[in-house]
Motif scaffolding. Structure first.
Motif, PDB file in Angstrom:
ATOM      1  N   THR A   1      -5.838   3.863 -17.470  1.00  0.00           N
ATOM      2  CA  THR A   1      -5.062   2.874 -17.117  1.00  0.00           C
ATOM      3  C   THR A   1      -3.705   3.547 -16.549  1.00  0.00           C
ATOM      4  N   SER A   2      -3.389   4.517 -17.044  1.00  0.00           N
ATOM      5  CA  SER A   2      -1.964   5.268 -16.701  1.00  0.00           C
ATOM      6  C   SER A   2      -2.474   5.709 -15.084  1.00  0.00           C
ATOM      7  N   GLU A   3      -3.520   6.407 -14.888  1.00  0.00           N
ATOM      8  CA  GLU A   3      -3.838   6.759 -13.655  1.00  0.00           C
ATOM      9  C   GLU A   3      -3.948   5.697 -12.645  1.00  0.00           C
ATOM     10  N   CYS A   4      -4.389   4.452 -13.215  1.00  0.00           N
ATOM     11  CA  CYS A   4      -4.602   3.278 -12.108  1.00  0.00           C
ATOM     12  C   CYS A   4      -3.649   2.756 -11.769  1.00  0.00           C
ATOM     13  N   SER A   5      -2.397   2.634 -12.770  1.00  0.00           N
ATOM     14  CA  SER A   5      -0.991   2.197 -12.552  1.00  0.00           C
ATOM     15  C   SER A   5      -0.416   3.026 -11.678  1.00  0.00           C
TER      16      SER A   5
ATOM     17  N   GLU B   1       1.169   3.988  -5.780  1.00  0.00           N
ATOM     18  CA  GLU B   1       1.127   4.916  -4.754  1.00  0.00           C
ATOM     19  C   GLU B   1       0.659   3.984  -3.640  1.00  0.00           C
ATOM     20  N   ASN B   2      -0.321   3.006  -3.898  1.00  0.00           N
ATOM     21  CA  ASN B   2      -1.102   2.448  -2.885  1.00  0.00           C
ATOM     22  C   ASN B   2      -0.071   1.553  -2.521  1.00  0.00           C
ATOM     23  N   ALA B   3       1.007   0.836  -3.132  1.00  0.00           N
ATOM     24  CA  ALA B   3       1.952   0.121  -2.748  1.00  0.00           C
ATOM     25  C   ALA B   3       2.948   0.752  -1.775  1.00  0.00           C
TER      26      ALA B   3
ATOM     27  N   LEU C   1       2.206   3.541  -0.051  1.00  0.00           N
ATOM     28  CA  LEU C   1       1.429   3.833   1.202  1.00  0.00           C
ATOM     29  C   LEU C   1       1.281   2.591   2.020  1.00  0.00           C
ATOM     30  N   GLN C   2       1.120   1.461   1.482  1.00  0.00           N
ATOM     31  CA  GLN C   2       0.820   0.234   2.143  1.00  0.00           C
ATOM     32  C   GLN C   2       2.262  -0.125   2.945  1.00  0.00           C
ATOM     33  N   ALA C   3       3.514   0.228   2.241  1.00  0.00           N
ATOM     34  CA  ALA C   3       4.645  -0.126   2.974  1.00  0.00           C
ATOM     35  C   ALA C   3       4.809   0.971   3.991  1.00  0.00           C
ATOM     36  N   LYS C   4       4.344   2.233   3.813  1.00  0.00           N
ATOM     37  CA  LYS C   4       4.708   2.942   5.059  1.00  0.00           C
ATOM     38  C   LYS C   4       3.673   2.514   6.182  1.00  0.00           C
ATOM     39  N   VAL C   5       2.519   2.313   5.991  1.00  0.00           N
ATOM     40  CA  VAL C   5       1.438   1.634   6.833  1.00  0.00           C
ATOM     41  C   VAL C   5       2.072   0.492   7.678  1.00  0.00           C
TER      42      VAL C   5
END
Length: 168
Positions: A73-77, A82-84, A86-90
């Motif tokens: 769960t911690s890893e998923c969070s 990190e995805n958010a 990276l999405q902002a960077k994209v």
């Protein structure tokens, strides 16, 4: 009387002996039941111990599973964050790319204008240079006929022909 008391005592002794025998007949099955119950208790205690050990094992497994779940769960969070990022960077890169595409389109249009201007200047320079060469050739060689000379002609087999005709 003593005889009667003795008979009475013997009768009573016989009754007590029979009662005792009956009681012994009742006690033996009860003792067998007690032995069976004691064995059942031992078996039950062994089963209970086995079940307790299984419970302990399951609690340990549950603890490990809960720890693994917490870790996942911690890893998923962390991955979601990190995805958010990276999405902002994209999105930023897409915006930058669109801006650069617009800049390239503007530069390509400017390049085209400059290219056309340079081609025009080169053509004018070439035409002017060719005309000046004809003037100099006529001056250096009075009486020479340069009327058929053009930058759009070339000499092929000793004859002046248009460039387009010689390319075919």
């Amino acid at each position: 009387m003593a005889q009667k008391a003795k008979e009475e005592a013997n009768k009573r002794l016989h009754e007590v002996s029979q009662a005792q025998a009956e009681l012994l007949n009742q006690v033996v099955p009860l003792r067998v039941k007690i032995v069976d119950l004691e064995e059942a208790v031992k078996t039950s205690e062994a089963q209970q111990k086995k079940l307790e050990n299984q419970c302990i094992d399951r609690e340990q497994t549950l603890g490990k599973t809960e720890a693994a779940l917490k870790e996942k769960t911690s890893e998923c969070s962390r991955l979601a964050a990190e995805n958010a990022t990276l999405q902002a960077k994209v999105q930023e890169l897409i915006s930058t790319l669109a801006s650069k595409d617009q800049e390239m389109a503007t530069q390509a249009a400017n390049f085209k204008v400059v290219e056309e201007k340079l081609i025009g200047e080169a053509a004018t320079g070439f035409t002017d240079g060719f005309a000046e060469a004809l003037v100099q050739a006529a001056y250096a060689n009075p009486g020479i006929d340069v009327s058929g000379c053009s930058p759009l002609n070339e000499v092929v087999d000793g004859k002046l022909v248009p460039l387009e005709a010689s390319e075919e």
